[in-house]
Design an enzyme around this catalytic site. Structure first.
Site, PDB file in Angstrom:
ATOM      1  N   ARG A   1      -7.177 -22.116   0.057  1.00 13.61           N
ATOM      2  CA  ARG A   1      -6.550 -20.932  -0.174  1.00 13.61           C
ATOM      3  C   ARG A   1      -5.960 -20.503  -1.415  1.00 13.61           C
ATOM      4  NH1 ARG A   1      -3.969 -17.398   2.920  1.00 13.61           N
ATOM      5  NH2 ARG A   1      -3.622 -16.802   0.945  1.00 13.61           N
TER       6      ARG A   1
ATOM      7  N   ARG B   1      -1.093 -22.769   7.489  1.00 14.04           N
ATOM      8  CA  ARG B   1      -0.467 -23.619   6.533  1.00 14.04           C
ATOM      9  C   ARG B   1      -0.040 -24.866   6.969  1.00 14.04           C
ATOM     10  NH1 ARG B   1       3.556 -18.516   5.185  1.00 14.04           N
ATOM     11  NH2 ARG B   1       2.779 -18.170   7.269  1.00 14.04           N
TER      12      ARG B   1
ATOM     13  N   ARG C   1      -2.762 -19.744  15.826  1.00 14.91           N
ATOM     14  CA  ARG C   1      -2.813 -20.178  14.481  1.00 14.91           C
ATOM     15  C   ARG C   1      -2.741 -21.395  14.043  1.00 14.91           C
ATOM     16  NH1 ARG C   1       1.048 -16.351  11.710  1.00 14.91           N
ATOM     17  NH2 ARG C   1       0.136 -14.224  12.101  1.00 14.91           N
TER      18      ARG C   1
ATOM     19  N   ASP D   1      -7.585 -11.580  10.410  1.00 13.14           N
ATOM     20  CA  ASP D   1      -6.155 -11.136  10.911  1.00 13.14           C
ATOM     21  C   ASP D   1      -6.203  -9.750  11.479  1.00 13.14           C
ATOM     22  OD1 ASP D   1      -3.084 -11.689   9.997  1.00 13.14           O
ATOM     23  OD2 ASP D   1      -3.325  -9.552   9.896  1.00 13.14           O
TER      24      ASP D   1
ATOM     25  N   TYR E   1       2.397  -1.775  12.717  1.00  9.71           N
ATOM     26  CA  TYR E   1       2.277  -2.350  11.223  1.00  9.71           C
ATOM     27  C   TYR E   1       2.023  -0.915  10.161  1.00  9.71           C
ATOM     28  CZ  TYR E   1       2.865  -7.034  11.894  1.00  9.71           C
ATOM     29  OH  TYR E   1       3.302  -8.430  12.454  1.00  9.71           O
TER      30      TYR E   1
HETATM   31  O1  CP3 Z   1      -4.831 -18.282  15.417  1.00  7.57           O
HETATM   32  C1  CP3 Z   1      -5.651 -18.628  14.310  1.00  7.57           C
HETATM   33  O2  CP3 Z   1      -5.711 -19.602  13.731  1.00  7.57           O
HETATM   34  C2  CP3 Z   1      -6.498 -17.559  13.737  1.00  7.57           C
HETATM   35  C3  CP3 Z   1      -5.854 -16.604  12.621  1.00  7.57           C
HETATM   36  C4  CP3 Z   1      -5.078 -15.506  12.812  1.00  7.57           C
HETATM   37  C5  CP3 Z   1      -4.186 -15.031  11.584  1.00  7.57           C
HETATM   38  N1  CP3 Z   1      -3.811 -13.743  12.034  1.00  7.57           N
HETATM   39  C6  CP3 Z   1      -4.409 -15.653  10.522  1.00  7.57           C
HETATM   40  C7  CP3 Z   1      -3.406 -15.437   9.320  1.00  7.57           C
HETATM   41  C8  CP3 Z   1      -4.587 -14.665  13.986  1.00  7.57           C
HETATM   42  C9  CP3 Z   1      -5.093 -14.716  15.353  1.00  7.57           C
HETATM   43  C10 CP3 Z   1      -3.699 -13.842  13.355  1.00  7.57           C
HETATM   44  C11 CP3 Z   1      -3.019 -12.546  14.215  1.00  7.57           C
HETATM   45  C12 CP3 Z   1      -1.926 -11.897  13.861  1.00  7.57           C
HETATM   46  N2  CP3 Z   1      -1.779 -11.446  12.454  1.00  7.57           N
HETATM   47  C13 CP3 Z   1      -1.067 -11.490  14.533  1.00  7.57           C
HETATM   48  C14 CP3 Z   1      -0.876 -11.626  16.067  1.00  7.57           C
HETATM   49  C15 CP3 Z   1      -0.557 -13.039  16.574  1.00  7.57           C
HETATM   50  C16 CP3 Z   1       1.074 -13.152  16.242  1.00  7.57           C
HETATM   51  O3  CP3 Z   1       1.121 -14.169  15.402  1.00  7.57           O
HETATM   52  O4  CP3 Z   1       1.695 -12.725  16.652  1.00  7.57           O
HETATM   53  C17 CP3 Z   1       0.050 -10.725  13.778  1.00  7.57           C
HETATM   54  C18 CP3 Z   1       1.078  -9.996  14.216  1.00  7.57           C
HETATM   55  C19 CP3 Z   1      -0.552 -10.719  12.349  1.00  7.57           C
HETATM   56  C20 CP3 Z   1       0.046 -10.116  11.260  1.00  7.57           C
HETATM   57  C21 CP3 Z   1       0.386 -10.949  10.302  1.00  7.57           C
HETATM   58  N3  CP3 Z   1      -0.530 -11.821   9.563  1.00  7.57           N
HETATM   59  C22 CP3 Z   1       1.681 -11.643  10.072  1.00  7.57           C
HETATM   60  C23 CP3 Z   1       3.157 -11.580  10.771  1.00  7.57           C
HETATM   61  C24 CP3 Z   1       1.418 -12.844   8.868  1.00  7.57           C
HETATM   62  C25 CP3 Z   1       2.368 -13.746   8.630  1.00  7.57           C
HETATM   63  C26 CP3 Z   1       2.883 -13.773   7.192  1.00  7.57           C
HETATM   64  C27 CP3 Z   1       3.558 -14.894   6.561  1.00  7.57           C
HETATM   65  O5  CP3 Z   1       3.242 -15.398   5.552  1.00  7.57           O
HETATM   66  O6  CP3 Z   1       4.344 -15.759   7.276  1.00  7.57           O
HETATM   67  C28 CP3 Z   1       0.035 -12.794   8.643  1.00  7.57           C
HETATM   68  C29 CP3 Z   1      -0.642 -13.680   7.800  1.00  7.57           C
HETATM   69  C30 CP3 Z   1      -1.455 -14.704   8.171  1.00  7.57           C
HETATM   70  N4  CP3 Z   1      -2.319 -14.217   9.156  1.00  7.57           N
HETATM   71  C31 CP3 Z   1      -1.349 -16.019   8.112  1.00  7.57           C
HETATM   72  C32 CP3 Z   1      -2.613 -16.467   8.867  1.00  7.57           C
HETATM   73  C33 CP3 Z   1      -3.170 -17.888   8.713  1.00  7.57           C
HETATM   74  C34 CP3 Z   1      -0.512 -16.661   6.950  1.00  7.57           C
HETATM   75  C35 CP3 Z   1      -1.131 -16.367   5.684  1.00  7.57           C
HETATM   76  C36 CP3 Z   1      -1.217 -17.502   4.599  1.00  7.57           C
HETATM   77  O7  CP3 Z   1      -1.469 -18.434   5.069  1.00  7.57           O
HETATM   78  O8  CP3 Z   1      -0.810 -17.161   3.470  1.00  7.57           O
END
Ligand code: CP3
Length: 350
Positions: free
Chosen positions: A42, A33, A29, A78, A153
């Site tokens: 974004r 943010r 990640r 994602d 999910y």
């Molecule tokens: O690592 C990176 O920089 C690459 C991008 C990446 C994202 N999601 C972008 C993202 C990666 C590798 C993921 C994987 C992902 N997504 C996982 C596995 C890794 C982990 O964290 O356990 C999981 C479980 C998800 C599902 C998911 N997507 C969640 C739980 C969330 C968070 C929701 C929140 O707003 O807190 C997301 C959204 C997400 N995916 C964001 C990003 C940058 C945040 C969205 C935003 O910026 O508004």
């Protein structure tokens, strides 16, 4: 792929268990943010639309590499992107996570899941191509969610830490579960292969919630499908990293599922993780993300300790035990990168 420069990248050397010029580091990640330039880009664009707009995804992928000097980009996407591209109604709700319009809970629901058309993956391929060309000699990591985590999910419909409906389905309807995981494994493999075709240098499988299961359930109803995905990309010859949280009792199983590198969370030290794996497997991890907001002295000591323990493995890629918290001061991440690069990799005789 341009050879030479990428071939000698410290990240890829460490993933092969070969010592490099410096210890490589990237952060799960790292795009997101914590970066003001990400928040600016974004604004007004939904998460999954950003992932599927190739120019935007590539720019977001490159932001943390430029800013922090990390040794890898990870493609901005994602784990639910391939599911969306297959045609399943899923959104990422800010502050919540993936929300599925019609959760999958019966055999009939599984039968209705649409096949992923490989042509639908074109925005992913294009985003990867643009990222790879912009990153030059810095390798790009592609990724996917492992079948269990993605399926959880689909079954829950929205994030629920306890996975109540997933547990019920596993226990009560194993045949429905198996059919669902078959579908997710196929979709996931296609997603990884698309990223590989477009030029990524390594592939990471995220099984974030695997540690919520007991070992017997993991072995019988989860591991076979992760193994199917890892075998489905084996011919590509790219390093395969397998990561989950709370997996201290699953590390050997996760390795034996067909990984080349094991990603370690914060529930076990890297020295002990390496010992479990007979000191034969390169490791990635595992600074506690919470420490990024601690005093520098505390953080520095913790970074040094992770590096010391990481030297027990035949290759170590520094990372966090899970994702960068959104509130992290990005300057702290840059400083951690500089510190890690200054710490020599000295393999101890374990
Ligand atoms: O690592 C990176 O920089 C690459 C991008 C990446 C994202 N999601 C972008 C993202 C990666 C590798 C993921 C994987 C992902 N997504 C996982 C596995 C890794 C982990 O964290 O356990 C999981 C479980 C998800 C599902 C998911 N997507 C969640 C739980 C969330 C968070 C929701 C929140 O707003 O807190 C997301 C959204 C997400 N995916 C964001 C990003 C940058 C945040 C969205 C935003 O910026 O508004």
């Amino acid at each position: 792929m341009t050879e030479s420069a990428l071939d000698t990248a410290p990240l890829l050397a460490a993933y092969r268990g070969v010592q490099a010029a410096h210890r490589p580091v990237w952060f799960m990640r790292q795009a997101g943010r914590s970066l003001p330039e990400y928040r600016a880009l974004r604004r007004g664009t939904a998460m999954l639309d950003a992932c599927l707009t190739p120019e935007l995804a590539a720019e977001i992928t490159c932001q943390p590499v430029r800013r922090h000097g990390v040794d890898a980009g990870i493609f901005f996407s994602d784990i639910v992107v391939p599911v969306r591209l297959a045609g399943v109604g899923v959104e990422i709700v800010p502050g919540v996570g993936p929300v599925v319009a019609d959760p999958v809970r019966s055999l009939a629901d599984v039968a209705r899941l649409p096949e992923l058309d490989p042509a639908a993956l074109e925005p992913v391929r294009e985003g990867v191509r643009l990222s790879v060309s912009e990153l030059g000699e810095i390798p790009l990591i592609g990724f996917a969610g492992a079948p269990f985590t993605v399926a959880s999910y689909l079954v829950e419909g929205r994030p629920d830490r306890d996975l109540p409906r997933t547990r019920a389905l596993l226990a009560e309807e194993p045949e429905t579960w198996r059919r669902l995981l078959e579908w997710v494994a196929g979709t996931t493999t296609a997603f990884l292969r698309a990223q590989a075709e477009a030029g990524v240098s390594a592939l990471q499988l995220f099984d974030s919630w695997a540690g919520r299961l007991d070992v017997a359930t993991y072995r019988s109803l989860v591991r076979p499908y992760s193994a199917q995905v890892l075998a489905g990309v084996a011919d590509l010859g790219l390093p395969r990293i397998h990561f989950g949280t709370g997996t201290r009792d699953l590390l050997v199983d996760m390795y034996e599922a067909g990984a080349d590198v094991v990603g370690v969370a914060t529930d076990i030290g890297l020295a002990e993780a390496s010992a479990q794996l007979g000191h034969r497997v390169p490791l990635q991890g595992n600074l506690d993300p919470e420490l990024l907001s601690a005093d520098w002295d505390v953080l520095e000591a913790a970074v040094r300790e992770v590096c010391r323990q990481g030297s027990a493995a035949p290759g170590h890629v520094f990372n966090l035990g899970h994702g960068v918290p959104p509130t992290t001061d990005p300057d702290v991440l840059t400083r951690v990168v500089e510190l890690v690069h200054s710490i020599p990799y000295e393999q101890e005789n374990p």
